[in-house]
Write an enzyme that holds these catalytic residues in place. Structure first.
Site, short mmCIF file in Angstrom:
data_model
loop_
_atom_site.label_atom_id
_atom_site.label_comp_id
_atom_site.label_asym_id
_atom_site.label_seq_id
_atom_site.Cartn_x
_atom_site.Cartn_y
_atom_site.Cartn_z
N LYS A 145 -4.09 7.67 8.55
CA LYS A 145 -4.54 7.53 7.17
C LYS A 145 -5.43 8.71 6.78
O LYS A 145 -6.28 9.15 7.56
CB LYS A 145 -5.31 6.20 7.01
N SER B 77 -6.09 0.21 0.25
CA SER B 77 -5.97 1.65 0.17
C SER B 77 -5.03 2.25 1.23
O SER B 77 -4.71 3.43 1.17
CB SER B 77 -7.35 2.30 0.31
N SER C 102 -8.12 -3.43 2.73
CA SER C 102 -7.22 -2.28 2.72
C SER C 102 -6.21 -2.23 3.85
O SER C 102 -5.30 -1.41 3.83
CB SER C 102 -8.02 -0.97 2.70
#
Length: 500
Positions: A75, A151, A175
């Site tokens: 990520k 996210s 997230s």
């Protein structure tokens, strides 16, 4: 290997083939790169590629690691790889490169996973959707018109589409679980302090945010947590110790009669979509048929106070992120350095007092104590993961009138006035109404997982969330393994992009 189909294997399955020398790591990496190049132009999940480094690593893989030779994406926030960009979904960080590996990366490296690239995130990982202005929106493999959530939306889309079996993710308000639910994946948010946060910080989002992965299989998640769980001396929080193996316990531990509390009521008192309710009702019926005790009970917390205390931290963290940006830029940050919404959130954060922050943290601790007592009676608290199925791309963009108001407020630095009027807080709470169930576990520090147990009539995944007492990831994994074998489990492999 004759008949090898890369997408048909989870991470541990690929690692076994590589360790047994039925396949070479480089062959597997080649298939991963082919799949990324095939799907990424449509999904926009991967924004930075490490192909050359990955190929060098694949040629010299240490076969002792749990995920030796397995392609993995990271990520684009917090998971820093020395020498590589880490842009946090922001144009302001386009030229920033990590000085050293983060502690999370150091632990994951030991597994032998091969890092292939980085995945798309909303700016500073602030949203439950992944639509940063600098990279554009990531799309959901189940339906390209819909968001994969956020996210960790880029990671979720990549795993669900078959680009990689596992991808890095983190969770400060949902997230991991929100994109897991939207993309039909398994997602575990570990107990606060279970996974590493250093070396830059001793806590992320005041302890609300923790790092782990998203995966298609439960066992990949358990195996990775076995490898990355650490006692980190410099960390502000330490999870209750767990000396065993989540993977092994999940395989051999029978799930005895469990006590499950569930609720389909939004903690904000707002609407919950019927499909999200139905997912929980179906799961409740399944658990009862398995011999468990299930009853409808709300968590013993004030949902509105929880939301308010979460937003207080959230606004403050945005202000701190912009202040940190000034160190990188070597000058004072201005409104055009970041997205308009980010700037406004930062202004409200600057106008938030130390008193408000202290009171909000006290609310977290009060909720944590209440939930510990709650879990003396109930093993699990089950809710919808989200209050609605995935939104359409662009659906949650601020309205034109809101954008105009934010533009004026931003130019005039009217953070205090906006805060007093409650306008930004109301807009933020309206967005939370789509995902009101996930923040509680972040604030209390509890482990929580999303499991894919439902599809809407339109073919969109809906997740069911389970929370357990702090330190009880083992209970969650044991239950997840049984649910994975049930008729309710919706395999991510059913989505249209995976089947291409």
């Amino acid at each position: 290997m004759e008949g090898f189909i890369y997408k048909n294997y989870d991470g541990l399955g690929l690692a076994k083939l590589i360790k047994n020398k039925e396949l070479q790591s480089k062959e597997v990496l080649t298939e991963a790169i082919k799949t990324i190049e095939k799907h990424n132009p449509t999904l926009n999940a991967v924004i930075n590629k490490f192909y050359e480094k990955a190929e060098r690593h694949a040629e010299n893989v240490d076969l002792t690691g749990t995920f030796a030779g397995v392609p993995m994406l990271l990520k684009d926030i917090a998971q820093e790889v020395a020498g590589e960009k880490i842009t946090q979904g922001s144009k302001a960080f386009q030229n920033y490169r990590a000085q050293a590996d983060s502690e999370y990366i150091k632990q994951v490296r030991k597994t032998g996973a091969v890092f292939v690239g980085q995945t798309n995130v909303p700016e500073f990982a602030l949203m439950g959707i992944t639509e940063p202005q600098v990279y554009g929106p990531t799309r959901n493999p189940w339906n390209l018109d819909h968001t994969p959530g956020g996210s960790s939306g880029g990671s979720a889309a990549a795993v669900a589409s078959g680009m990689v079996p596992i991808a890095g993710a983190n969770d400060g308000g949902g997230s991991i679980r929100i994109p897991g639910a939207y993309c039909g994946l398994f997602g575990m948010k570990p107990t606060r302090g279970r996974t590493p946060v250093g070396p830059k910080y001793g806590r992320n989002w005041q302890g609300a945010s923790v790092d782990h992965i998203l995966s298609r299989s439960v066992r990949d998640s358990a195996a990775m947590l076995d490898e990355i769980k650490v006692f980190e001396k410099a960390a502000a929080f330490h999870a209750p110790p767990f000396e065993g193996s989540y993977l092994q316990m999940m395989k051999v531990t029978p799930v005895s009669k469990l006590r499950v509390a569930f609720s389909v009521r939004s903690p904000l008192g707002s609407e919950v979509h019927q499909d999200c309710k139905e997912a929980v009702y179906n799961a409740a019926r399944l658990l009862e048929s398995m011999g468990h005790h299930v009853e409808e009970v709300d968590a013993p917390v004030d949902g509105r106070k929880i939301a308010k205390s979460y937003l207080t931290m959230y606004f403050g963290e945005v202000a701190a992120a912009i202040a940190s940006l000034e160190e990188i830029l070597g000058r004072k940050a201005v409104m055009t350095d970041v997205e308009q919404t980010t700037w406004i959130l930062g202004l409200v954060g600057k106008a938030t007092s130390a008193e408000e922050v202290v009171l909000s943290i006290r609310e977290w601790d009060h909720a944590a104590y209440s939930m510990e007592i709650f879990h003396e009676t109930y093993d699990f608290y089950m809710t919808p993961t989200t209050a609605f199925p995935p939104a359409n791309i662009g659906e949650l963009e601020p309205k034109k009138s809101e954008k105009l108001a934010m533009q004026v407020a931003g130019k005039l630095s009217m953070g205090g006035i906006l805060k007093k009027a409650g306008i930004v807080e109301q807009v933020a709470e309206n967005n939370l109404m789509r995902t009101p169930f996930t923040q509680l576990a972040n604030l209390t520090g509890q482990p929580a997982m999303t499991v894919p147990l439902h599809l809407t009539a339109d073919g969109l995944p809906v997740g069911v969330q389970f929370m357990a007492a702090r330190g009880r990831e083992d209970l969650l994994y044991s239950l997840a393994e049984k649910l994975e074998q049930s008729e309710l489990w919706v395999p991510a492999e059913k989505n249209p992009m995976f089947l291409l």
